[in-house]
Every structure is written in structure tokens, then in C-alpha cells.
Design a protein around this motif. Structure first.
Motif, short mmCIF file in Angstrom:
data_model
loop_
_atom_site.label_atom_id
_atom_site.label_comp_id
_atom_site.label_asym_id
_atom_site.label_seq_id
_atom_site.Cartn_x
_atom_site.Cartn_y
_atom_site.Cartn_z
N PHE A 262 0.74 -0.97 0.00
CA PHE A 262 -0.04 -0.08 -0.08
C PHE A 262 0.89 1.16 0.17
N ASP A 263 0.23 2.44 -0.23
CA ASP A 263 1.19 3.51 -0.60
C ASP A 263 1.33 4.22 0.76
N PHE A 264 2.36 3.63 1.82
CA PHE A 264 2.57 4.07 3.01
C PHE A 264 3.67 5.18 2.98
N GLU A 265 4.61 5.15 1.71
CA GLU A 265 5.41 6.31 1.84
C GLU A 265 4.94 7.65 1.77
N GLY A 266 3.72 7.85 0.81
CA GLY A 266 2.97 8.82 0.61
C GLY A 266 2.11 9.13 1.96
N SER A 267 1.36 8.32 2.21
CA SER A 267 0.40 8.55 3.39
C SER A 267 1.19 8.51 4.73
N LEU A 268 1.90 8.07 4.93
CA LEU A 268 2.67 8.13 6.32
C LEU A 268 3.92 8.93 6.23
N ILE A 269 5.09 8.54 5.39
CA ILE A 269 6.31 9.54 5.59
C ILE A 269 5.92 10.85 4.86
N GLY A 270 5.00 10.79 3.94
CA GLY A 270 4.68 12.27 3.58
C GLY A 270 3.59 12.93 4.20
N ASP A 271 3.09 12.52 5.31
CA ASP A 271 1.90 12.99 5.90
C ASP A 271 1.56 12.55 7.32
N LYS A 272 1.19 11.30 7.56
CA LYS A 272 0.66 10.98 8.94
C LYS A 272 1.85 10.71 10.02
N ALA A 273 2.84 10.49 9.53
CA ALA A 273 3.93 9.95 10.41
C ALA A 273 4.61 11.43 11.10
N ASN A 274 4.28 12.48 10.70
CA ASN A 274 4.61 13.83 11.09
C ASN A 274 3.88 14.41 12.26
N SER A 275 4.49 14.89 13.04
CA SER A 275 3.67 15.62 14.20
C SER A 275 3.14 16.88 13.59
N VAL A 276 1.91 17.29 13.53
CA VAL A 276 1.52 18.52 12.93
C VAL A 276 0.38 19.17 13.91
N VAL A 277 0.62 20.34 14.13
CA VAL A 277 -0.56 21.21 14.96
C VAL A 277 -1.12 22.22 13.92
N PHE A 278 -2.26 22.52 13.57
CA PHE A 278 -3.03 23.17 12.82
C PHE A 278 -3.18 24.66 13.32
N ASP A 279 -2.95 25.78 12.87
CA ASP A 279 -3.47 27.12 13.17
C ASP A 279 -4.55 27.39 12.24
N ASN A 280 -5.67 27.59 12.84
CA ASN A 280 -6.88 27.76 12.37
C ASN A 280 -7.28 29.22 12.51
N SER A 281 -6.40 30.14 12.69
CA SER A 281 -6.68 31.59 13.08
C SER A 281 -7.20 32.55 11.65
N LYS A 282 -6.53 32.08 10.70
CA LYS A 282 -7.25 32.82 9.50
C LYS A 282 -8.58 32.52 9.35
#
Length: 338
Positions: A262-282
Motif C-alpha cells: 500500500f502507499d505508505f510512503e505517501g500517506s505516512l512519511i509524506g503525511d501522517k508520520a509527522n507531528s502537526v498542529v494546525f493554526d486555524n486563526s485565518k
């Protein structure tokens, strides 16, 4: 308002279509009609049944209709947005496009993401195509005053599929089944990276606030939940909702990408494996009073209850199930050999 959705019955768009139908807007759904029965009770929802990829047929089906807002939920490559421009330039006061927050550059030096974060994803063609779609639309804005609004969702889920990090091509049911049966469940990394999951009902609030909003023209907005949770927390919520013990099995994302069918390089390394916090102030500045208040445990519980009550959401995935067992067995054997 008079609104057209290309799509309108998917994971993200169904909740939006439902709220607009309830609100009384004149809503048109341009799609192949596979799930339009969802809105059969609403006289203000109209159907244009055709394949939008057949541009000539779509043009005929649209006739001389004009709209206050048009949104493409199913555009993935620039050629599709070029088609949209030909179909809707001069026909709408606002063209909205669903891009993706996976297109952001995930830089460990700054895990807080806003609309000014660099757009780059060397790991996932899907994300690079979304970037190219955005670039085309901004070019049409600059050169032809095409009234665009870009929307970047992150991991948005609805009642039909539980949000997961590692799953097969047939959805979330097989992972739920493994948890219910007491089997080990693969979690990428060590489960401690932060992630944001957004209930589609919350997403709908932010999106509807942008429809027909003059401050949204020419701008890009991310729409996500304000709460970040670890993957361990997400899987623990799922197990708690199923009233069983979670048995996690941690595997590095790079290993999963190297052995996955399955495409885990894209979905994990390119996305879900990273810690992210979204700033929705805009978004909140443009949509005053907006609150994204569906907690992960509330949204996940609703989804699990729905999936368990609807057999059509319980698609078996024996190939993925066997792959999980092979990965776990291989790593256990590797431990024994050292």
C-alpha cells in the motif's frame, strides 16, 4: 444561495450538502448519481446526473445555469481544474476547490502549520498534484480574475470510516475487526506523534462559512479540528469504544513503506508520520464565531456505532489482514535471531 457541488456525496461533502439542504439553499449536485438518495426528502436539492469528466456532456447538462458558488470536491489533477475553468468561468461568483493539507511541507523544526507554510511533498504524488491544481487556479485568478477559494482539509472522517494511520485499500473495518478479535494492531512509529482528525460535521461549519463570503475570494484556508492527539490516543479511543483491550504493535513508518503493498510512503512519511498542529486563526477571522467542538472521542464513537450497525461498511480485507500478520511475524522472528 444557489450552489453547485461537483460530487457532494463523499466523506467530506455529504455533511456540507446536508447542512445546506436543511438551511434551504438551492443546491445542485453534479455527479453520477450513486448516492443522491441521501437527499430525497429535500425539494431544494437538484441533480445534474452526468460524468463531469465528459466535458461536452457536462456543458450540455449545465445549460445556461449560473451559480453563486461552485465547488469541486473530486478534482485531483490540473487537467480536471482546467476543465472546471472552461465550464465555470463567467458562470459563478465563486469557485471553491478542495485541495489537501498533505501538500504542506512537514518540517520538524516547526510543527505548527498555517496557510503560509511552504507547499511541498516529495513523498506523495497525490499531494504534488494538489499543489499543481492550486497553482493553476491562482494563475487563473491573477490573469483572468477567476474568483477562487482554496480549501485544505487534513484527515477528515465521517460516520462511514474510522480515522486510522495504517489500513488497507478497503477502509477501516479490517482494523476494527482485528482490535475486536484481540489481535495485534500495527501503529506507525511509536504512536506518540501528534495528529489532527476532523469530524466532517465540524468541517462543514467552516466550509459553509466560506461559501459566498467576499473575504474568502482569492484566499486559501485550512479547515481542521483545533485539538491535536497522539496516534496512541486515537487507537485507545477506538478500543475503548469497542470495549476491548488495545494490543498495539509498533512499526517504523520507513519499514512499513519499504514492505507495504500500500502507499505508505505517501500517506505516512509524506503525511501522517509527522507531528502537526494546525493554526486555524485565518479561518476564524473570516468566519467569526466558528467553533470546531466535536471531540475525537465523540466523533469516533459515533463512527464506530454507525459502522457496526451498517453491514455495507464492514468490507472484509483479508489481503491486508494477512499482510499485518506477516509484518508482525517477520519482526518477531528478527528479534529472536539477534
Amino acid at each position: 444561495m444557489k450552489i453547485l457541488f461537483i460530487g457532494g456525496t463523499g466523506t467530506i461533502s455529504t455533511a456540507i450538502s446536508t447542512e445546506l439542504a436543511k438551511r434551504g439553499d438551492e443546491l445542485y449536485l453534479l455527479n453520477r448519481g450513486s448516492r443522491n438518495d441521501l437527499f430525497s426528502e429535500y425539494s431544494n436539492v437538484h441533480y445534474i446526473t452526468c460524468d463531469v469528466n465528459d466535458e461536452a456532456a457536462a456543458k450540455v447538462a449545465l445549460g445556461d445555469l449560473t451559480f453563486d458558488s461552485v465547488c469541486d470536491f473530486i478534482g485531483f489533477v490540473p487537467e480536471q481544474l482546467e476543465r472546471d475553468y472552461r465550464l465555470f468561468a463567467g458562470r459563478t461568483k465563486q469557485f471553491m476547490y478542495i485541495s489537501s493539507a498533505s501538500a504542506y511541507h512537514k518540517d520538524p523544526s516547526d510543527f505548527v502549520i498555517n496557510e503560509g507554510t511552504t507547499m511541498a511533498n516529495p513523498y506523495w504524488q497525490y499531494s504534488r498534484d494538489k499543489i499543481a491544481c492550486e497553482e493553476f487556479l491562482f494563475k487563473m485568478l491573477r490573469e483572468n480574475n477567476f474568483p477562487i477559494t482554496i480549501v485544505r482539509p487534513s484527515h477528515t472522517y465521517c460516520e462511514r470510516s474510522v480515522p486510522l494511520g495504517v489500513h488497507g485499500s478497503k477502509g477501516s473495518w479490517q482494523v476494527l475487526k482485528r482490535i475486536k478479535e484481540g489481535k495485534q494492531v500495527i501503529i506507525h512509529g511509536d504512536g506518540t506523534s501528534l495528529w489532527t482528525i476532523t469530524d466532517s460535521r465540524d468541517f462543514a461549519k467552516g466550509f459553509i462559512g466560506l461559501i459566498g463570503n467576499p473575504r474568502a475570494i482569492g484566499e486559501a484556508f485550512q479547515i481542521t479540528c483545533d485539538v491535536s492527539v497522539s496516534w496512541n490516543q486515537i487507537y485507545k479511543i477506538i478500543a475503548d469504544c469497542l470495549n476491548v483491550e488495545l494490543k498495539p504493535y509498533y512499526v517504523s513508518s520507513s519499514f512499513l513503506a519499504s514492505v507495504g503493498d500500500f502507499d505508505f510512503e505517501g500517506s505516512l512519511i509524506g503525511d501522517k508520520a509527522n507531528s502537526v498542529v494546525f493554526d486555524n486563526s485565518k479561518l476564524k477571522n473570516v468566519v467569526p464565531g466558528l467553533t470546531m467542538n466535536i471531540r475525537p472521542e465523540e466523533g469516533i464513537r459515533r463512527t464506530i456505532e454507525y459502522v457496526q450497525a451498517h453491514p455495507e461498511c464492514q468490507e472484509e480485507d483479508p489481503e491486508f489482514d494477512a499482510w499485518c500478520d506477516r509484518v508482525i511475524d517477520a519482526l518477531e522472528n528478527a528479534k529472536k535471531s539477534i
